[in-house]
Each structure stands twice: as C-alpha cells, then as structure tokens.
Design a protein around this motif. Structure first.
Motif, PDB file in Angstrom:
ATOM      1  N   UNK A  67     -16.293 -24.583  -0.834  1.00  0.00           N
ATOM      2  CA  UNK A  67     -17.567 -24.977  -0.216  1.00  0.00           C
ATOM      3  C   UNK A  67     -17.408 -25.406   1.238  1.00  0.00           C
ATOM      4  N   UNK A  68     -16.197 -25.367   1.766  1.00  0.00           N
ATOM      5  CA  UNK A  68     -15.954 -25.685   3.176  1.00  0.00           C
ATOM      6  C   UNK A  68     -15.355 -24.454   3.855  1.00  0.00           C
ATOM      7  N   UNK A  69     -15.575 -24.347   5.155  1.00  0.00           N
ATOM      8  CA  UNK A  69     -15.194 -23.141   5.897  1.00  0.00           C
ATOM      9  C   UNK A  69     -13.679 -22.931   5.919  1.00  0.00           C
ATOM     10  N   UNK A  70     -13.234 -21.664   5.932  1.00  0.00           N
ATOM     11  CA  UNK A  70     -11.797 -21.392   6.080  1.00  0.00           C
ATOM     12  C   UNK A  70     -11.296 -21.967   7.416  1.00  0.00           C
ATOM     13  N   UNK A  71     -10.170 -22.623   7.366  1.00  0.00           N
ATOM     14  CA  UNK A  71      -9.629 -23.262   8.568  1.00  0.00           C
ATOM     15  C   UNK A  71      -9.968 -24.735   8.638  1.00  0.00           C
ATOM     16  N   UNK A 127      -3.466 -40.927 -12.551  1.00  0.00           N
ATOM     17  CA  UNK A 127      -2.284 -40.949 -11.686  1.00  0.00           C
ATOM     18  C   UNK A 127      -2.528 -40.023 -10.507  1.00  0.00           C
ATOM     19  N   UNK A 128      -2.864 -40.616  -9.388  1.00  0.00           N
ATOM     20  CA  UNK A 128      -3.154 -39.809  -8.197  1.00  0.00           C
ATOM     21  C   UNK A 128      -2.519 -40.463  -6.983  1.00  0.00           C
ATOM     22  N   UNK A 129      -2.250 -39.635  -5.987  1.00  0.00           N
ATOM     23  CA  UNK A 129      -1.734 -40.150  -4.732  1.00  0.00           C
ATOM     24  C   UNK A 129      -2.834 -40.937  -4.014  1.00  0.00           C
ATOM     25  N   UNK A 130      -2.454 -41.651  -2.979  1.00  0.00           N
ATOM     26  CA  UNK A 130      -3.442 -42.430  -2.228  1.00  0.00           C
ATOM     27  C   UNK A 130      -4.388 -41.507  -1.470  1.00  0.00           C
ATOM     28  N   UNK A 131      -3.866 -40.384  -0.984  1.00  0.00           N
ATOM     29  CA  UNK A 131      -4.680 -39.456  -0.196  1.00  0.00           C
ATOM     30  C   UNK A 131      -4.474 -38.022  -0.678  1.00  0.00           C
ATOM     31  N   UNK A 132      -5.350 -37.141  -0.217  1.00  0.00           N
ATOM     32  CA  UNK A 132      -5.182 -35.709  -0.496  1.00  0.00           C
ATOM     33  C   UNK A 132      -5.637 -34.929   0.729  1.00  0.00           C
ATOM     34  N   UNK A 133      -5.173 -33.706   0.826  1.00  0.00           N
ATOM     35  CA  UNK A 133      -5.574 -32.830   1.918  1.00  0.00           C
ATOM     36  C   UNK A 133      -6.730 -31.956   1.447  1.00  0.00           C
ATOM     37  N   UNK A 134      -7.812 -32.043   2.165  1.00  0.00           N
ATOM     38  CA  UNK A 134      -9.017 -31.289   1.817  1.00  0.00           C
ATOM     39  C   UNK A 134      -9.023 -30.017   2.671  1.00  0.00           C
ATOM     40  N   UNK A 135      -8.874 -28.858   2.045  1.00  0.00           N
ATOM     41  CA  UNK A 135      -8.740 -27.593   2.761  1.00  0.00           C
ATOM     42  C   UNK A 135      -9.850 -26.629   2.366  1.00  0.00           C
ATOM     43  N   UNK A 136     -10.524 -26.046   3.355  1.00  0.00           N
ATOM     44  CA  UNK A 136     -11.622 -25.132   3.093  1.00  0.00           C
ATOM     45  C   UNK A 136     -11.175 -23.713   2.807  1.00  0.00           C
ATOM     46  N   UNK A 137     -11.921 -23.029   1.921  1.00  0.00           N
ATOM     47  CA  UNK A 137     -11.669 -21.616   1.602  1.00  0.00           C
ATOM     48  C   UNK A 137     -12.843 -20.725   1.998  1.00  0.00           C
ATOM     49  N   UNK A 138     -14.050 -21.285   2.041  1.00  0.00           N
ATOM     50  CA  UNK A 138     -15.219 -20.535   2.493  1.00  0.00           C
ATOM     51  C   UNK A 138     -15.622 -19.379   1.609  1.00  0.00           C
ATOM     52  N   UNK A 139     -15.862 -19.651   0.320  1.00  0.00           N
ATOM     53  CA  UNK A 139     -16.271 -18.598  -0.600  1.00  0.00           C
ATOM     54  C   UNK A 139     -17.520 -19.045  -1.348  1.00  0.00           C
ATOM     55  N   UNK A 140     -18.650 -18.414  -1.037  1.00  0.00           N
ATOM     56  CA  UNK A 140     -19.936 -18.829  -1.593  1.00  0.00           C
ATOM     57  C   UNK A 140     -19.968 -18.749  -3.121  1.00  0.00           C
ATOM     58  N   UNK A 150     -23.419 -16.397   2.146  1.00  0.00           N
ATOM     59  CA  UNK A 150     -22.036 -15.923   1.945  1.00  0.00           C
ATOM     60  C   UNK A 150     -21.339 -15.742   3.290  1.00  0.00           C
ATOM     61  N   UNK A 151     -22.059 -15.072   4.210  1.00  0.00           N
ATOM     62  CA  UNK A 151     -21.466 -14.821   5.532  1.00  0.00           C
ATOM     63  C   UNK A 151     -21.224 -16.126   6.285  1.00  0.00           C
ATOM     64  N   UNK A 152     -22.173 -17.045   6.170  1.00  0.00           N
ATOM     65  CA  UNK A 152     -22.030 -18.316   6.880  1.00  0.00           C
ATOM     66  C   UNK A 152     -20.818 -19.092   6.353  1.00  0.00           C
ATOM     67  N   UNK A 153     -20.697 -19.191   5.036  1.00  0.00           N
ATOM     68  CA  UNK A 153     -19.582 -19.943   4.457  1.00  0.00           C
ATOM     69  C   UNK A 153     -18.224 -19.317   4.797  1.00  0.00           C
ATOM     70  N   UNK A 154     -18.219 -17.997   4.940  1.00  0.00           N
ATOM     71  CA  UNK A 154     -16.959 -17.297   5.240  1.00  0.00           C
ATOM     72  C   UNK A 154     -16.586 -17.366   6.719  1.00  0.00           C
ATOM     73  N   UNK A 155     -17.475 -17.858   7.562  1.00  0.00           N
ATOM     74  CA  UNK A 155     -17.195 -17.955   8.998  1.00  0.00           C
ATOM     75  C   UNK A 155     -16.120 -19.018   9.248  1.00  0.00           C
ATOM     76  N   UNK A 156     -15.076 -18.701  10.002  1.00  0.00           N
ATOM     77  CA  UNK A 156     -14.004 -19.677  10.259  1.00  0.00           C
ATOM     78  C   UNK A 156     -14.544 -20.964  10.897  1.00  0.00           C
ATOM     79  N   UNK A 171     -17.621 -24.604  14.873  1.00  0.00           N
ATOM     80  CA  UNK A 171     -17.628 -25.719  15.840  1.00  0.00           C
ATOM     81  C   UNK A 171     -18.058 -25.236  17.221  1.00  0.00           C
ATOM     82  N   UNK A 172     -17.647 -24.017  17.603  1.00  0.00           N
ATOM     83  CA  UNK A 172     -18.048 -23.472  18.906  1.00  0.00           C
ATOM     84  C   UNK A 172     -19.542 -23.158  18.943  1.00  0.00           C
TER      85      UNK A 172
END
Length: 500
Positions: free
Chosen positions: A269-273, A296-309, A374-380, A385-386
């Motif tokens: 649900x978040x953009x690739x990159x 049992x979880x770490x204190x933090x996690x890395x949230x990474x986008x894939x961009x797939x509707x 779909x196209x919007x979510x797949x946009x890097x 940001x630009x």
C-alpha cells in the motif's frame, strides 16, 4: 348677476361639501396605498448566529452559521459563513496535556469573536461535539477524556458566547446528523424530495446513513433513527464503524501485516522506493490495534513500500470480516445493512483523498478508477515527491493506501457495484456550506427544522402590494364614475344673460 349666483348654487362641483368629499377620498386612497407599501416593505435583514466546533480524531474545525432573525421560530435558511481549522492535532491527542487542548482553540475562537456582531454574542449558541478520537480515548482512559473536556470547557467559557457544553457524539448521531446536513442543504427535506444517503469518512470512524424502502427498522432496531421533518417521516438506516476511519484502518492493516513481528514489513500500500523506520509500540498504541501486538517483536521495524494495488486491496480486506452475518444481509463485521437506495453524497476524507487522486468523477467506470489507482500506487516514491513538493510527506505517503481503502470499503464493505458506484457523488461543500454532521447537529439542538411545515403567507410581498394597489386604483375609478353618473341629474345651466 342673479342668474350667475343661481347657477353656482345649483352646481354640486362648486359646493364645499363635494370638494371636501372628493379630496378626502383621494387622500384616503393615497394613504391606503402608502401604508400598505410601508408596512409590508422588506426590512433591513438582521441575522442570528450559531457556532459548532467539530473535534475530530485528526483535527478540530470551527464553523459559524447564520440565519435570518425575523423568521418565526428561527426557521429561516441556515448558511455557513466561515470555517476555521484549528492548528495542531485533535483534542484527543492532548490526553497527557489537557490544558493545551483548550489553548489550541483560542485562535479560531478569536476569529469567531470578530466575525459575529458584538450585539449578538450573548445569544449565539456555542457547541463542541467530539467524535471517534474522543470515543477511543474514553474507552482507553475515561479519566483523561474527562480532563480534556474540562480544559476545553474552561477555555470556551472565557468567550462571550452562549456556551452549551462539549460532549462526545455517538456514532449513530454522527451519521444521522451528517444525513440531515446533506439533505437540508440540498433542499430535499423542505420539498419532500427523494433523500440523498450520506457517506462520512474520518480518521477513526466511518458512517453510512440512508433511507431505504426495504427497511422498517425491525430487523436491526439499533441502526434505526426516525425523523419527522417539514411534515414528512423518515426512517433512516445509519451505522458507524469505530476504528474504520482511514487513519485507524491504516494502523490495523499495517498491524495485520506485522503481526509476526518481522524486522522488515513489505507493504504493497506504499509506493516502491518508500522506506521508513517505525516503532512497534507506537504502531500498536490504541484500542483498535492493541490486541494484535506480537508477543516477541523488536523495538522497531523497517517499513518498505512495494506499490501493488491488488495486493494492497487483499491486505485491506484482512481487517474486515465478511463471513459472519446473522441477518438477511450485512455490510461487514456482522452488521446489518439493507439494500442501497438512491444517490449518495460522500464527504470528509472521501472527498479529500479522491480529489487529490483526481478520481471524484464517478461517471468514470469503476474499473477505470481502479486502473488509475494501480498506476498511481506503482509510481516510484521519488517521482511522487517531485510531483507534489508542497504536500507533507506523512500524508503524501498514505494516499495509495487511502484510495485503495476507500474503494474497498465502498465496494466490498458497503456493497456498491460497478453500476451503483455512479450513484455516489464526492462532495466538499453544498451551496457554500461544508458537508458534515455539524450543521445537522446545530439544527437539531436549536429545533430549527420543524416537525410540520411552518405557515407561510398566501402571497409574496410584491404580489400582495401589487394587488392592493390595483384594488385601490379601481376604487378611485369607480368613485369618479359614480360622480360622473350623477351629472345628468345636475341642473342645466342657461346661457349667461347679455347685459345691455
């Protein structure tokens, strides 16, 4: 000379009595018309005012309403004249510093103090209604909720308005008053037209409200609200889903993806990159997600986008329960919902998200809307940001999720089809007033929508004066004709004798 005197004595036009009668008649008619015009001329319009504060989960907004003061029982048309967005988060965010909740309202209240005429201050009702953010805080910590309300009340009472208190609206009230607002502004209630359903989406809850011919309230009475407005009865279906506003839904969806406590969460649900480091304790903070926290979880996690509707839509569906239903039909989570009926107005976050995505035109086929998303979510992420350098990164990053969530909620949750999707209209304002529950709330508390249609004059002002003037002129003509009809009875005047 004696003949002249005799002629004058016998001529009624030259007698003082007839002259006086004629003059009095003319004066009376002129006076009649003058009094009618002056008595019925439109007066310089005076107004009354009302102020409502909408204390939502993500922010607070102030609205000023105005209506003609001369109307009987204050039934003149109410219109919004000003809105002010309070800086900072919603008042529920000040649980640990309640005094700041009251202080945050000061700037908008000072604006209201300037905009409402001073002579109307003492009679202007001031309301604060809190919605899902405070509902959640009250569930989590009722003592903190009470302290926030106390601080807010103390701050508002320092202003010269007629403070009517602050309270938490129930979800049913929020949905019902939103429906009243939409239909009142569109003049559907007064004219007895088919009503418009209301779809409201906030940060912590969402509401659906509509009138259905297939629903009499018997199958699920707790979702039924009955109104009698302008002489018409409305049996309204309404339901509010706490935790299914877009912000809490995002939390629930991410919490579902992170339930195993991984070091990296790959989010479609978040953009690739897109990448960010997030805290597990913050993610699972709040009653909507607290029961899903991994042991049992770490204190933090890395949230990474894939961009797939499509994958995002499947992730969103995981926070709905579509399997359980004890009624004839349901929306989700086992909640009864009758068949959808009529047009719908979708406002608040529905409008703001879809407007940002340029998807408010519901004449576009639903499949085309999905393809666009779909196209919007797949946009890097770097391209996004630009394209939108002025939008806060936090909000910008969430539009892919929010758009997907809205389409999923409408089609999978509320059962809108490819055909009925076109019945939805995404709206921000109706006739210069914001769509939302605040106007309906004030109208209800001030009894400004009568149960029966108020009496109105049979003729408008202009028509009344015109008819009165015509009658007066006719009376004058008849009077003249009456005088002239007496002329054959007047004595014939002989020619003046010649003086030799």
């Amino acid at each position: 000379m004696s003949a002249q005197r005799e002629m004058k004595e016998k001529n009624p036009w030259q007698t003082p009595v007839m002259i006086i009668i004629t003059v009095i008649g003319v004066i009376a008619i002129v006076a009649l018309v003058t009094v009618a015009v002056l008595q019925n001329r439109p007066l310089l319009q005076k107004y009354k005012y009302g102020i409502v504060l909408d204390a939502g989960s993500s922010h607070t907004a102030l609205y000023i309403y105005e209506w003609p003061a001369e109307k009987d029982n204050n039934t003149g048309r109410v219109e919004q004249t000003h809105s002010c967005k309070v800086k900072g988060p919603g008042i529920s965010s000040y649980a640990s510093a309640p005094l700041e909740a009251g202080e945050s309202l000061r700037a908008c209240m000072q604006e209201a103090e300037k905009l409402v005429p001073g002579k109307r201050h003492h009679e202007t009702p001031l309301y604060l209604g809190a919605t899902a953010g405070m509902r959640l805080l009250n569930i989590e910590n009722s003592s903190a909720s009470d302290k926030v309300f106390q601080a807010v009340g103390d701050a508002l009472q320092k202003f010269p308005f007629s403070y009517q208190g602050a309270r938490i609206l129930s979800g049913q009230e929020e949905g019902a008053f939103g429906w009243v607002t939409v239909n009142y502004l569109d003049d559907r209630l007064k004219q007895g037209l088919e009503t418009t359903g209301a779809l409201d989406l906030g940060g912590a809850s969402t509401q659906i409200s509509f009138v259905s011919n297939n629903y009499d309230g018997s199958e699920s009475p707790r979702n039924s609200v009955t109104f009698r407005l302008y002489g018409n009865d409305y049996n309204l279906y309404t339901h509010s889903f706490l935790c299914y506003g877009k912000d809490q839904a995002l939390k629930m969806t991410l919490a579902q993806m992170a339930k195993e406590g991984p070091a990296t969460v790959f989010d479609p649900c978040f953009h690739p990159g897109y990448t960010a480091t997030k805290n597990y304790s913050i993610l699972y903070d709040g009653p909507c997600v607290s029961d899903r926290k991994p042991q049992a979880a770490l204190a933090t996690f890395t949230h990474t986008g894939k961009g797939n509707f499509l994958q995002c839509q499947e992730a969103v569906k995981s926070v709905f329960n579509f399997t359980y239903c004890k009624y004839s039909r349901c929306s989700f989570n086992g909640v009864f919902q009758p068949l959808l009926q009529g047009p719908f107005g979708a406002f608040s976050a529905y409008y703001f998200v879809m407007n940002f995505l340029n998807l408010t035109d519901t004449s576009i086929p639903l499949e085309t809307v999905k393809d666009s998303l779909k196209r919007y979510c797949a946009t890097p992420w770097n391209q996004i940001m630009l394209l939108h350098p002025d939008v806060k990164l936090k909000y910008l990053a969430e539009y892919c999720f929010s758009g997907t969530y809205i389409l999923t909620l409408l089609t999978e949750g509320y059962n809108f089809t490819s055909k009925s999707y076109s019945d939805i209209k995404f709206i921000k304002k109706i006739k210069s007033s914001d769509a939302g529950w605040t106007l309906g709330y004030m109208l209800n508390l001030t009894n400004m929508i009568p149960a029966e249609n108020p009496d109105s004059p049979p003729l408008p002002h202009v028509g009344y004066v015109s008819i009165l003037s015509v009658i007066a002129v006719l009376l004058f003509i008849l009077f003249i004709l009456f005088i002239l009809s007496l002329r054959p009875l007047w004595p014939r005047c002989s020619k003046q004798p010649q003086i030799v």
